[in-house]
Design a protein around this motif. Sequence first.
Motif, short mmCIF file in Angstrom:
data_model
loop_
_atom_site.label_atom_id
_atom_site.label_comp_id
_atom_site.label_asym_id
_atom_site.label_seq_id
_atom_site.Cartn_x
_atom_site.Cartn_y
_atom_site.Cartn_z
N ALA A 52 0.83 -1.20 0.00
CA ALA A 52 0.00 0.00 0.00
C ALA A 52 0.87 1.26 0.00
CB ALA A 52 -0.93 0.00 1.21
N GLU A 53 2.00 1.19 0.77
CA GLU A 53 2.91 2.34 0.78
C GLU A 53 3.58 2.53 -0.57
OE1 GLU A 53 5.75 2.18 3.82
OE2 GLU A 53 4.31 2.28 5.46
N ASP A 54 4.00 1.39 -1.20
CA ASP A 54 4.72 1.49 -2.47
C ASP A 54 3.84 1.97 -3.61
OD1 ASP A 54 7.00 0.69 -1.26
OD2 ASP A 54 6.83 -1.43 -1.82
N THR A 55 2.54 1.62 -3.56
CA THR A 55 1.65 2.00 -4.65
C THR A 55 1.01 3.35 -4.43
OG1 THR A 55 -0.16 0.79 -3.60
CG2 THR A 55 1.14 -0.39 -5.26
N ALA A 56 1.18 3.95 -3.26
CA ALA A 56 0.58 5.27 -3.00
C ALA A 56 1.32 6.33 -3.82
CB ALA A 56 0.67 5.59 -1.51
N PRO A 57 0.58 7.15 -4.55
CA PRO A 57 1.23 8.19 -5.36
C PRO A 57 2.01 9.17 -4.49
CG PRO A 57 -1.07 7.89 -6.00
CD PRO A 57 -0.88 7.15 -4.73
N ALA A 58 3.22 9.50 -4.94
CA ALA A 58 4.05 10.48 -4.24
C ALA A 58 4.15 11.72 -5.12
CB ALA A 58 5.42 9.90 -3.96
N SER A 59 3.57 12.85 -4.66
CA SER A 59 3.51 14.06 -5.47
C SER A 59 4.64 15.01 -5.08
CB SER A 59 2.16 14.77 -5.29
OG SER A 59 1.12 13.95 -5.76
N MET A 60 5.11 15.74 -6.07
CA MET A 60 6.16 16.73 -5.86
C MET A 60 5.90 17.90 -6.80
SD MET A 60 10.30 16.32 -6.27
CE MET A 60 10.12 15.94 -8.02
N THR A 61 6.05 19.12 -6.29
CA THR A 61 5.80 20.33 -7.07
C THR A 61 7.10 21.07 -7.30
OG1 THR A 61 3.57 20.53 -6.15
CG2 THR A 61 4.51 22.48 -7.18
N SER A 62 7.32 21.51 -8.53
CA SER A 62 8.52 22.27 -8.88
C SER A 62 8.16 23.32 -9.91
CB SER A 62 9.62 21.35 -9.41
OG SER A 62 9.19 20.69 -10.59
N THR A 63 9.07 24.28 -10.12
CA THR A 63 8.88 25.35 -11.10
C THR A 63 9.87 25.18 -12.23
OG1 THR A 63 8.09 26.88 -9.40
CG2 THR A 63 8.86 27.84 -11.48
N TYR A 64 9.39 25.31 -13.45
CA TYR A 64 10.23 25.17 -14.65
C TYR A 64 10.15 26.44 -15.47
CZ TYR A 64 12.13 23.05 -18.93
OH TYR A 64 12.88 22.75 -20.04
N ARG A 65 11.28 27.03 -15.77
CA ARG A 65 11.35 28.21 -16.65
C ARG A 65 12.25 27.86 -17.82
NH1 ARG A 65 12.13 30.44 -11.51
NH2 ARG A 65 10.40 31.72 -10.75
N GLY A 66 11.74 28.02 -19.03
CA GLY A 66 12.52 27.67 -20.20
C GLY A 66 12.12 28.51 -21.40
N GLY A 67 12.93 28.43 -22.44
CA GLY A 67 12.62 29.17 -23.65
C GLY A 67 13.61 28.85 -24.74
N ALA A 68 13.40 29.47 -25.90
CA ALA A 68 14.27 29.23 -27.04
C ALA A 68 14.22 30.43 -27.98
CB ALA A 68 13.84 27.96 -27.79
N PHE A 69 15.32 30.61 -28.70
CA PHE A 69 15.41 31.64 -29.74
C PHE A 69 15.63 30.91 -31.07
CE2 PHE A 69 18.25 34.48 -32.27
CZ PHE A 69 17.27 35.39 -32.62
N TRP A 70 14.73 31.16 -32.04
CA TRP A 70 14.73 30.46 -33.31
C TRP A 70 15.05 31.40 -34.46
CZ3 TRP A 70 13.60 25.25 -34.26
CH2 TRP A 70 13.10 24.52 -33.18
N LEU A 71 15.69 30.84 -35.47
CA LEU A 71 15.82 31.49 -36.76
C LEU A 71 15.12 30.59 -37.78
CD1 LEU A 71 17.02 33.61 -38.69
CD2 LEU A 71 19.05 32.15 -38.88
N ARG A 72 14.10 31.14 -38.45
CA ARG A 72 13.33 30.37 -39.42
C ARG A 72 13.42 31.06 -40.78
NH1 ARG A 72 10.36 26.77 -36.41
NH2 ARG A 72 9.93 27.36 -34.24
N THR A 73 13.58 30.26 -41.82
CA THR A 73 13.69 30.81 -43.16
C THR A 73 13.08 29.83 -44.16
OG1 THR A 73 15.22 31.75 -44.78
CG2 THR A 73 15.97 29.81 -43.58
#
Length: 342
Positions: free
Chosen positions: A278-299
């Motif tokens: 029961a302990e092993d199958t109990a969901p373990a939740s964790m919250t984190s913050t993700y900041r990301g991005g990208a710079f593209w050149l399209r032609t």
Amino acid sequence: MSLLTHTDAAWPAPRLITWLGGLVTLAAVLSPAGEAAAQRPFRVYDPFYQGETARRTFFDGYALTAEISYRAAGTVQNDGLRRANPDPLGLSLRFDYQLSSQIDLSAIVDASAGNTGRTLSVSWLVLKYYDCVENEDCIAVRLAVDPSSDGRVGFPQLDLAFISTSYLSPVFSNDFVLGVRRVRMGYEQWVPRDVTAQPLPSGAADEGPRFDVRYTRALGAELNLALGYNVHFDPAGSNVFLVFQVQGGQYELIETDLRRDAEAAGKAGAEDAAEDAAEDTAPASMTSTYRGGAFWLRTGLQFNRPSYRLSPFMGVPLQQWAPRHAAGQEARLQLGFRFTLR
């Protein structure tokens, strides 16, 4: 009026926005970026900000566009594991319908490839409003929603963009796009289990890496900026284009490990085994913050004729940034071809 004719009756706002957009793009390029890593923590088909224009591109009430794209070979992290990309091809269809002289309705169908094969789904529904002066300088507002259901009220993704198109000379035009997106979506990953935290039972054979199923819910927002320049070379509006695109987002990631460990059944005592399972199958939740991005050149190139359009294109990620040691979807070289019947 010819598409290559330029008059003085033009929107002053798009020209100001063009210069402001150029300054913002230049600032984004020159500003220091973090460690090159990943664009988003999840995979999503994104047909916007890659050459959008404030001008209607079809004439007879409807249009059908097919797009095939190729993602460079290498490794991806769409399931938490680094592995060779099994299917580098992306396929999509777009159907545009003219509701009125100034409003279009569109549906985008994506044939995305995953670990279980290729699936066909409506990825976006789009409503777009146009306003032009002398059939030259135009502005548009585009609202796109992800129609998929995640069991909650509202849409998983909602994208709102402002678009302007201006002719700077008879053969030179530019497009500016500024948009925001709300993201609320879930995805699953296979992640390696920490064998040091969960050692094998005494005498058990090592069967190789073991994995957990991790369900992640991403809640956040994105900001997109694109500035494109077009050089026209025939009366039909055929052109060579160059687009600078900056995109970034912040997401709150709520991760839940769905562990299904059957090893507890081998432990002494039925009661202890049931409690441990029961302990092993109990969901373990964790919250984190993700900041990301990208710079593209399209032609690419747009070859226009009254009844069809051909457009080969290429996208190159010049810079990416994300939290250090964060796993996410890497932006990679894109090659593609669009064919439009209009």
